[in-house]
Write an enzyme that holds these catalytic residues in place. Structure first.
Site, PDB file in Angstrom:
ATOM      1  N   ARG A   1      -1.895  -4.911  17.968  1.00 18.22           N
ATOM      2  CA  ARG A   1      -0.896  -4.506  16.767  1.00 18.22           C
ATOM      3  C   ARG A   1      -0.266  -3.295  17.498  1.00 18.22           C
ATOM      4  O   ARG A   1      -0.319  -3.171  18.950  1.00 18.22           O
ATOM      5  CB  ARG A   1      -1.214  -4.239  15.600  1.00 18.22           C
ATOM      6  CG  ARG A   1      -2.443  -3.362  15.109  1.00 18.22           C
ATOM      7  CD  ARG A   1      -2.977  -3.553  14.124  1.00 18.22           C
ATOM      8  NE  ARG A   1      -2.485  -4.028  12.823  1.00 18.22           N
ATOM      9  CZ  ARG A   1      -3.035  -3.835  11.683  1.00 18.22           C
ATOM     10  NH1 ARG A   1      -4.001  -3.435  11.621  1.00 18.22           N
ATOM     11  NH2 ARG A   1      -2.446  -3.904  10.615  1.00 18.22           N
TER      12      ARG A   1
ATOM     13  N   PRO B   1       1.977  -5.612   3.001  1.00 15.45           N
ATOM     14  CA  PRO B   1       1.913  -4.650   1.786  1.00 15.45           C
ATOM     15  C   PRO B   1       0.595  -3.884   2.258  1.00 15.45           C
ATOM     16  O   PRO B   1      -0.487  -4.438   2.290  1.00 15.45           O
ATOM     17  CB  PRO B   1       1.652  -5.428   0.706  1.00 15.45           C
ATOM     18  CG  PRO B   1       1.641  -6.790   1.123  1.00 15.45           C
ATOM     19  CD  PRO B   1       1.609  -6.965   2.472  1.00 15.45           C
ATOM     20  N   GLU B   2       0.680  -2.592   1.825  1.00 18.58           N
ATOM     21  CA  GLU B   2      -0.319  -1.522   1.723  1.00 18.58           C
ATOM     22  C   GLU B   2      -0.537  -0.956   0.471  1.00 18.58           C
ATOM     23  O   GLU B   2       0.254  -1.416  -0.489  1.00 18.58           O
ATOM     24  CB  GLU B   2      -0.300  -0.602   2.908  1.00 18.58           C
ATOM     25  CG  GLU B   2      -0.088  -0.961   4.219  1.00 18.58           C
ATOM     26  CD  GLU B   2       0.227   0.037   5.396  1.00 18.58           C
ATOM     27  OE1 GLU B   2      -0.300   1.139   5.070  1.00 18.58           O
ATOM     28  OE2 GLU B   2       1.317  -0.145   6.349  1.00 18.58           O
TER      29      GLU B   2
END
Length: 311
Positions: free
Chosen positions: A299, A2-3
DNA sequence: ATGGACACCTGTGGGC
DNA sequence: TGCCCACAGGTGTCCA
């Protein structure tokens, strides 16, 4: 995962039910979810049970519930990590998979509710922490003697922060966010622009999805030196970030699997608005060139190799 | 100050 | 069907 938009969706779902509610019980099913709590499980329970929740506050990806307490202001601080969810359920609702902590409460209107902290990877956490004045307290900001000086509707929460999150900068949706200051600091950074966007001490709330989306919108390569941006370009990028965060909040966040849900267990629908993130091989909506994914900082970074050239 | 590598974890999906 | 690998919205710390 979640951001900011996902955490804000959670915050706005929790607030109407939990603001003013009183904690009636705590069940810890996974001790590792309390790894950031300074004491043991018993201490965690003792600090919570019987306490009233005054508000639900967020900065960046951190979320906290200030608690009524005499003396030092304290809060229950939550972070969702990569896979956390905070669900609101009635006590008789079927168990949710991967539930790590259950906090029972009685709302102001007298209803029993369960706050269920669900977290697949256990990177998230719950902890009790002290609230301290934020470094850049806004106009009228002050440190209260205790939380009793506040009520659930107070705007003053913006000037307090959990000690463990004191290094987190204001986010672009904060009333006291200063674009001018952030642009200034950004342009002094001797690092790649994506690294700067993800630096939660410069501005908070942006993670991998929204960084890639903002860079795509501003036609910037992730490794473009932050210090190479003109004031205007840096401003444009910050505008992109803010607009994208705002739209994503309105959409209820981004969900592309079971890992992000609002407090009712429902998905957000910003995914349909994504232009770069997760679009590897699909045509850039602007020019048709296939979106590329580079390995970057352990990432992925998604970008259009034509629109977002390194200069 | 910067950045890279890694640690913290579980689960899913693809290739063979 | 099973096995192995890559991959996933984050943060923090240690070390060049």
């Amino acid at each position: 995962m979640p951001e900011l938009p996902e955490v804000e969706t959670v915050r706005s779902g929790l607030a109407p039910v939990l603001a003013g509610a009183t904690v009636t019980g705590v069940e810890v099913l996974e001790p590792r979810s309390l790894k950031r709590h300074p004491g043991d499980i018993t201490d965690f329970k003792n600090q919570l049970v019987g306490r009233q929740i005054l508000a639900v506050v967020r900065r960046g990806k951190f979320l906290w519930l200030p608690l009524a307490a005499e003396g030092t202001p304290i809060a229950l601080v939550g972070h969702l990590g990569m896979s956390g969810q905070m669900l609101l359920r009635t006590p008789d609702f079927a168990p949710d998979k991967l539930t790590r902590v259950i906090i029972s409460a009685r709302s102001l209107s007298g209803e029993s509710v369960e706050f269920r902290f669900v977290d697949q990877r256990i990177f998230g956490s719950l902890a009790i922490d002290l609230l301290v004045p934020t470094m850049d307290a806004g106009p009228g900001g002050f440190a209260p003697e205790s939380n009793a000086a506040f009520d659930a509707r107070s705007q003053q929460w913006s000037n307090l922060i959990p000690q463990s999150a004191a290094h987190i900068a204001r986010d672009p949706l904060d009333d006291n966010f200063s674009s001018r200051t952030v642009i200034e600091r950004l342009r002094k950074k001797n690092t790649g622009i994506k690294r700067a966007l993800l630096d939660q001490g410069l501005l908070s709330g942006v993670g991998n999805i929204y960084a890639d989306e903002a860079l795509w919108r501003s036609r910037l390569h992730y490794d473009q030196q932050a210090s190479s941006l003109s004031k205007a370009k840096a401003g444009e990028l910050l505008e992109s970030v803010t607009e994208i965060l705002r739209s994503a909040v309105l959409a209820g966040g981004t969900s592309f699997d079971e890992q992000y849900k609002n407090v009712n267990g429902e998905s957000g629908y910003f995914e349909v608005s994504l232009n770069a993130y997760g679009m590897t091989g699909r045509p850039c909506p602007r020019c048709g060139t296939p979106i590329k994914r580079d390995s970057w900082a352990n990432r992925g970074s998604h970008f259009c190799p034509l629109c977002q050239k390194l200069r």
